[in-house]
Design an enzyme around this catalytic site. Structure first.
Site: not given
Length: 164
Positions: A102, A144-145, A148
């Site tokens: 990351c 993953h994004e 966030h």
């Protein structure tokens, strides 16, 4: 080229749930500029994805752009895709273990299981609704994004997986 500062693990913005992009913000100069700066920042830092909270903007915008680079030499090549207000509609039960890193946690990588196939509903910068299927590495980047956008770093998922 506009390269923005990237928030680092421990900074409060990375723990927030990002706000949706409002209908009035679609096709705006602000959104186009944010998109261009996020793309420049991601490419400059050898990333394959980036989320607006990582550049201190608490809005639901992500870019995925898998390509081989120093951090991911075996990544497949794909054109950048910007997703505004993305949501995962479907995630396969089948999971794949893969290494993640990351831009907000530069010195740490770890193996993490993610859904192998997902379907995502999102909007283009102009506000057009899209439903797209992603698999394997691209699906990993999207998950993953989106994490966030929900205030979750991959390191938190590593701890959950190990029970620590």
């Amino acid at each position: 080229m506009t390269v923005l500062a990237v928030a680092q693990q421990g900074e409060a913005i990375l723990g927030l749930t990002a706000a949706p992009v409002a209908e009035s913000e679609f096709a705006s100069e602000w959104l186009y500029q944010l998109n261009a700066a996020m793309l420049d920042t991601m490419l400059n830092r050898q990333g394959v994805g980036i989320a607006a909270p990582q550049v201190y903007i608490s809005k639901r915008v992500i870019i995925i752009a898998s390509r081989p680079n120093l951090r991911y030499p075996d990544a497949p090549y794909m054109q950048p895709v910007t997703m505004v207000n993305p949501e995962i509609l479907y995630a396969s039960e089948a999971q794949v273990l893969g290494e993640e890193g990351c831009l907000s946690v530069p010195d740490r990588r770890g193996e993490l299981a993610r859904a192998q196939n997902i379907t995502v509903r999102y909007y283009s910068l102009e506000g057009k609704q899209m439903d797209t299927e992603f698999s394997d590495f691209a699906a990993r980047i999207v998950q993953h994004e989106i994490d966030h956008l929900n205030g979750i770093l991959f390191t938190q998922r590593l701890r959950m997986a190990t029970g620590g």
